[in-house]
Structure formats: C-alpha cells, structure tokens
Write an enzyme that holds these catalytic residues in place. Structure first.
Site, mmCIF file in Angstrom:
data_model
loop_
_atom_site.group_PDB
_atom_site.id
_atom_site.type_symbol
_atom_site.label_atom_id
_atom_site.label_comp_id
_atom_site.label_asym_id
_atom_site.label_seq_id
_atom_site.Cartn_x
_atom_site.Cartn_y
_atom_site.Cartn_z
ATOM 1 N N MET A 1 -6.193 11.127 0.609
ATOM 2 C CA MET A 1 -7.713 11.963 0.517
ATOM 3 C C MET A 1 -7.626 12.136 -0.387
ATOM 4 O O MET A 1 -6.706 13.392 -0.469
ATOM 5 C CB MET A 1 -7.429 12.105 1.769
ATOM 6 C CG MET A 1 -9.150 12.639 2.205
ATOM 7 S SD MET A 1 -10.158 13.589 3.610
ATOM 8 C CE MET A 1 -9.727 12.266 4.381
ATOM 9 N N ASP A 420 -9.563 7.916 1.271
ATOM 10 C CA ASP A 420 -8.188 6.506 1.214
ATOM 11 C C ASP A 420 -9.631 4.905 1.596
ATOM 12 O O ASP A 420 -9.644 4.265 1.368
ATOM 13 C CB ASP A 420 -7.590 5.994 2.192
ATOM 14 C CG ASP A 420 -6.306 5.414 2.193
ATOM 15 O OD1 ASP A 420 -6.684 3.478 2.328
ATOM 16 O OD2 ASP A 420 -5.575 5.268 1.461
ATOM 17 N N VAL A 448 -4.397 3.140 -0.356
ATOM 18 C CA VAL A 448 -4.369 3.337 -2.175
ATOM 19 C C VAL A 448 -4.001 5.353 -2.262
ATOM 20 O O VAL A 448 -4.124 5.942 -3.523
ATOM 21 C CB VAL A 448 -6.308 4.258 -1.922
ATOM 22 C CG1 VAL A 448 -7.491 5.014 -2.401
ATOM 23 C CG2 VAL A 448 -6.640 2.576 -2.053
ATOM 24 N N ASP A 449 -4.489 6.076 -1.762
ATOM 25 C CA ASP A 449 -3.713 7.542 -1.121
ATOM 26 C C ASP A 449 -2.714 7.368 -2.502
ATOM 27 O O ASP A 449 -1.680 8.132 -2.957
ATOM 28 C CB ASP A 449 -3.566 8.257 -0.056
ATOM 29 C CG ASP A 449 -4.801 8.863 0.478
ATOM 30 O OD1 ASP A 449 -5.534 9.322 -0.959
ATOM 31 O OD2 ASP A 449 -5.190 9.163 1.624
ATOM 32 N N ALA A 450 -0.889 6.509 -1.653
ATOM 33 C CA ALA A 450 -0.158 6.918 -2.066
ATOM 34 C C ALA A 450 -0.220 5.491 -3.558
ATOM 35 O O ALA A 450 -0.052 5.995 -4.369
ATOM 36 C CB ALA A 450 0.493 5.081 -1.033
#
Length: 607
Positions: A1, A420, A448-450
């Site tokens: 996030m 995310d 998405v965060d990763a």
C-alpha cells in the site's frame, strides 16, 4: 500500500536509454515471459541484445518448476490466491514471470554496478521460485512464525469488493476505524457492533490473504448506487474505486517503462558530498559500501529497501518516534511483528520526528551521507518538508533520489489513497486474474505492492549505474499503478480458452498443476495417465482430471515429469515451505523465529 499519488512524470525515452547506452545483454532461459520482461526493461534503459553480453543472465529453476503455473503452485501463491474460497486457484496473470523478469534485470544492473566498482562478476542467475516467493514475502514470515492467523472472522459473507444497486462492483479502502464506522453509518448500517466487529478482519486482509464480513454490509451497498456510494465515501474519508474492465493495455512487457529516471542537472560550484567515495567495502556484494536512507512504510518501499540491503547496501530506515507501527503488530515472530520482519529485517533503524524542524534537518543530514534516498510519502509532502529531490541534491549531487508512489503521474487518480486492492481495481487486473465468466475481483495476494517494490529497487539500481557512468545522481520515480499495468499486460494469450487442466487439479491427497499448453504435451499427458490419446478437447481434459483423482499428488508429479510433462504438487499453505525440498536453500531463518525468502540472485565470477 502507498499513501498516494506521485508527482508529474519526467525523464523521456532518450534519458532512459542513456542508462545502459548500448550495453550488450542476453537474458535466456524460461519462463519465456520472464526472459522477455527482463529484455524489455533493459532495452528501455538502452541495452541491446547480443550473443556476447557484458553480463550473462540465466533465468530458470528446478526441472518442472520453472514455468508460470508450476511456480505459482510450488511457492504457495495459488494457495493464498484461493484462501477466500478454501481451495487453491491459479492467477490468470503471469505474476511470477513478471517478478522473475524484473529480478533478473535487477541482477544484471547490480552486476554492472559491481563490475564498474572493480568486482569480478561475470553473470547472474535467477529462478522463478526465488522471485515468486517475494510475491508472498509477509505470508511466508507470518505462516512460519508459529501462531494461528488471523484469529477470527466476523461473518459468513465475503470481504470486498461490494456490489452496488446499479450493477457495479467497488473496492473500498479505509485507513482508520473512525472512517470505517462513518462510511457504514451513512449507508444505514445502524448497528455499530456489526460494523465494529468487521473492522479487524477487514484491516487484516492484507496480511491474512482472506476476509469474511457480515452480510449486512453487502446488503447496504446493494441498496445504493455507485454515485451514492461515492458520496458516502467522500464525506467519510474513505477511498472507493469501481472495478474496471477493458482498460487500455498496449500489449506485452514492452508497453511502457514502469519508472522514470531524470539525471540531476549539473550544478557548478555545488558542495561535494559529505561522505567519502572510498567508504569501506565489507564484502563482494554488488552494493557493499553504499548507503541507503529509507523513509518508507507498509510494503512497496520497504521491499525495495530490503532488496537493496540483500545486494549489500547498508540500509538506514527512518521511523517515527516509538518506531514503525508494524514492529509490535501481531502476529509476532519472537518479539517482533512477523510482517515487519518480512520487509525490514537486517536494516538499521533511527527514530526521527520529521514533523519537527530538528527532525527534518536530521534527515537531510542523513541524506547528505547517502548514496540513495528512498521514500513513499504522499504527494507534495517531500516538498513541504524541504526533503524533495531539488533540496537534497544541493548538498549531495550524487544522490539517487527515489520516490515510490501510488498513482505515479496518473492525471486523475480515483483517490488520494493507493492501496494494493484499489490499484488492482483501477488498473483492471481482476478482469484477467479470474477465468471468463467470473466477476473481475482483485486477488488478496498483494501482487501489486510486491511488484511495485521490485520496480522501485530496479529503478534505484538503474540510477546507481547511471551515476557510475556519469558521476551524477538522478531522480527516480516508480508507482504501484505502473506495477499493476505491467501485471495486467502479462495475461496468458490463451486465457479465454482455459479449461480444467489449466488450474489446480484434485488428487487423492491434495492438488496438482500440470503444464501442458499444446496438443503434443496433452497427448503425452494422456499417455502418462494411461488413457487413449484419441480423445481431444474438453472430453480428454475431463478424463485426465478424473484419472488424476486416483493417486496422490507426489506420485503423479514424479510420473508426469518422467513422461516429459512438467507438473507440481500445489503447496497448500506457506507454512509447509521450510520442509519442502523443492524450495530447499531458497528461504532464510530470521533469528530462529520464522522463515523468509532469501536473496533471489546468484552472481557468478571468473574465479
């Protein structure tokens, strides 16, 4: 996030191509999409493919586990993606391949930096399993910390997204229980006990990978139109984003660069850096002797800092007085939050109140001694604090200043907050994550965060290598939205034609994934199952699925691999990973309290 959007994007294609300026590269191996992603990212930076590369790059993995589906199975990604439904599910996006390609490009850039600093580095090797584990970073530390998590659910209904009265689905992000209570109150949910009981499972969904909420919440959104929900969200301080489909995608990994890199302007008479260029080098790691000052929180920025630390840099993490809230957040691994360890292990920490003039001066002093300054502050905060790129480069012209934002340069982001799941919704990831006919829901796995963290590290490495060549620092910008769009562009070409064999298949004692994408592979699969190879299409697929139910997954895994059909038992829970021989040597113990993914690169030398 991430807390929000970034500033205006700058740094055109010409500036990007100046980073590698014609350097020869030749990534090879599989998955093919990983090789293509690595090649595309290096090409954006000015590299050219050549059979005689400056640095070798081999992408692969154990036999039978170097494809997208099998890597998703072995790492536990399918298990986390399917937690809400109680069964493992395949992601329709080639998330592991994208992560592997980015990790490979990071390795090439790190190797080039090391060589420019006089190290003996000939090449880099990465695998889909190593990269895929970083999509599950905190899930691994939490699962192996020894406790049960999450402690409870709040209702029989699923978590977000929520349906509207006019046929839409929306993702909702609330950052405080007060905003959460206010939002549902405006929608007519008068029982505060119901709303309050739902808060903890809702806010923990990022860590738990699942969420169940009271049915009353879903009933409330179904009584309201999208416009009414937007009004309630805006008046209560909650972010809301409709799940989008058919968002523009220009093709594969070559669609658009996921970062910008803008060299600092030359500053005649600028003060020299406050640190010595000959800072002691402790070992042969590519970034040994370099210092990163990291002022980030949550996942995206801390993951970038962790990867830079794994490459040898000293990482100094700036936290508020009292420390990062995650440090003591449950579940604990020993005495520290397991999720905090996932992203911050091995960093040194300084507590600074950057809201005070003295604190801001202290951060500026730290940045003057650093090679990299990394933050993920909300839009405009760096400038208000006097800690923007222009301010810090005046004292340290060689500084690589990196901002890991949420929305990047998106002209009209849907909200100031960029979680995310909100970014997945806006980018239309769910449309390609799920099989045809299912709602376009985001995955609870925080891919998405990763991916945003992986891209931020990659951008920093590009800035560092440009500095090795020019002596000048640069401003690097990356975003969660760029990561989401890279993922969305990585949907298999045959997604609309998926059948039962493209997902996890039931066996006597669990699930199995097979990699049989073409008719020849499916004939081998039929023969290995002892079936007549004459059947085709859906009939053959169902017969194979029925036959696989007759034996244990491990038996089929070995039998099918012997027949030339890649197959993998599906990891049912990340807590199994430390005992799984397929990931042996890919995890590292964290103080004996939990396990976490180890460094995903293996550098080779001429020695």
């Amino acid at each position: 996030m991430n807390d929000g959007a970034g500033g205006r994007r700058s740094g055109g294609p010409g500036l990007l191509r100046a980073v590698l300026a014609g350097a020869a590269v030749s990534p090879r191996g599989r998955p093919v999409r990983a090789v293509d992603t690595c090649a595309a990212h290096l090409a954006w930076l000015g590299a050219v493919r050549s059979p005689e590369p400056a640095v070798g790059c081999l992408i692969g993995g154990p036999d039978g586990a170097d494809g997208e589906a099998t890597a998703q199975a072995v790492t536990g990604l399918m298990a986390v993606h399917g937690r809400d439904r109680g069964v493992p599910r395949r992601l329709g996006l080639d998330a592991v391949s994208v992560a592997t390609g980015v990790v490979a490009a990071q390795g090439v850039l790190a190797a080039l930096i090391a060589r420019s600093r006089g190290r003996d580095v000939r090449g880099v090797e990465v695998s889909a399993l190593d990269a895929g584990l970083f999509l599950l970073n905190h899930h691994v530390t939490i699962a192996t910390s020894g406790g049960d998590f999450p402690p409870h659910e709040s209702g029989p209904a699923p978590g977000p997204p929520f349906a509207t009265a006019d046929g839409r689905w929306v993702e909702v992000e609330a950052l405080s229980p007060e905003h959460w209570m206010a939002f549902w109150g405006r929608l007519g949910v008068v029982r505060k006990d119901i709303v309050g009981r739902a808060w903890l499972p809702y806010v923990l969904r990022y860590l738990a990978g699942r969420c169940a909420l009271p049915a009353e919440l879903h009933e409330a959104t179904r009584r309201s139109t999208l416009a009414e929900l937007r009004g309630a969200a805006e008046s209560s301080g909650v972010a809301l984003c409709p799940l989008r489909t058919e968002t523009p995608v220009n093709g594969g990994p070559e669609a658009a660069p996921p970062w910008t890199i803008s060299p600092h302007p030359e500053m005649p008479g600028a003060a020299p850096p406050a640190f010595s260029a000959s800072r002691p080098v402790a070992d042969d790691a590519p970034l040994s002797g370099l210092r990163v000052v990291e002022a980030t929180s949550r996942m995206q920025g801390p993951l970038a800092g962790l990867l830079l630390r794994m490459l040898g840099a000293e990482v100094v993490k700036v936290e508020p007085p009292g420390g990062d809230f995650g440090r003591g957040s449950r579940p604990l691994a020993g005495t520290t939050g397991a999720a905090y360890l996932a992203y911050n292990r091995g960093k040194s920490v300084v507590e600074i109140d950057y809201k005070s003039p003295a604190g801001r001066a202290e951060i500026a002093d730290l940045a003057a001694t650093a090679d990299v300054f990394l933050h993920n502050w909300r839009p405009g905060r760096a400038g208000k604090l006097g800690l923007d790129a222009g301010s810090l480069r005046r004292r340290n012209p060689r500084l690589v200043y990196a901002g890991a934002s949420g929305w990047g340069g998106e002209p009209e982001p849907p909200s100031p907050i960029a979680g995310d799941y909100l970014v997945q919704a806006y980018a239309g990831c769910g449309e390609r994550l799920n099989p045809p006919g299912e709602p376009p829901f985001p995955t609870r796995a925080t891919i998405v965060d990763a991916t945003g963290g992986l891209l931020a590290c990659e951008g920093v490495l590009a800035g560092l290598y440009l500095r090795e060549r020019t002596g000048r620092g640069s401003a690097v910008e990356t975003s969660l939205l760029a990561g989401a769009r890279a993922l969305r562009a990585a949907a298999p070409e045959n997604l609309l034609g998926w059948d039962v064999l493209d997902g996890p298949l039931e066996t006597v004692d669990g699930h199995l994934v097979v990699d049989a994408p073409d008719p020849a592979a499916r004939r081998r699969l039929q023969q290995a199952c002892g079936l007549d190879a004459g059947a085709t299409g859906a009939v053959a697929a169902e017969r194979i699925a029925d036959r696989l139910r007759e034996l244990p997954a491990a038996v089929w895994e070995e039998r099918l691999r012997d027949a030339g059909v890649p197959a993998a038992r599906v990891c049912a829970d990340p807590r199994e990973l430390p005992d799984d021989p397929r990931v042996k040597g890919r995890l590292e113990s964290v103080n004996g309290d939990c396990w976490a993914p180890g460094a995903p690169w293996r550098f080779t030398s001429n020695r």
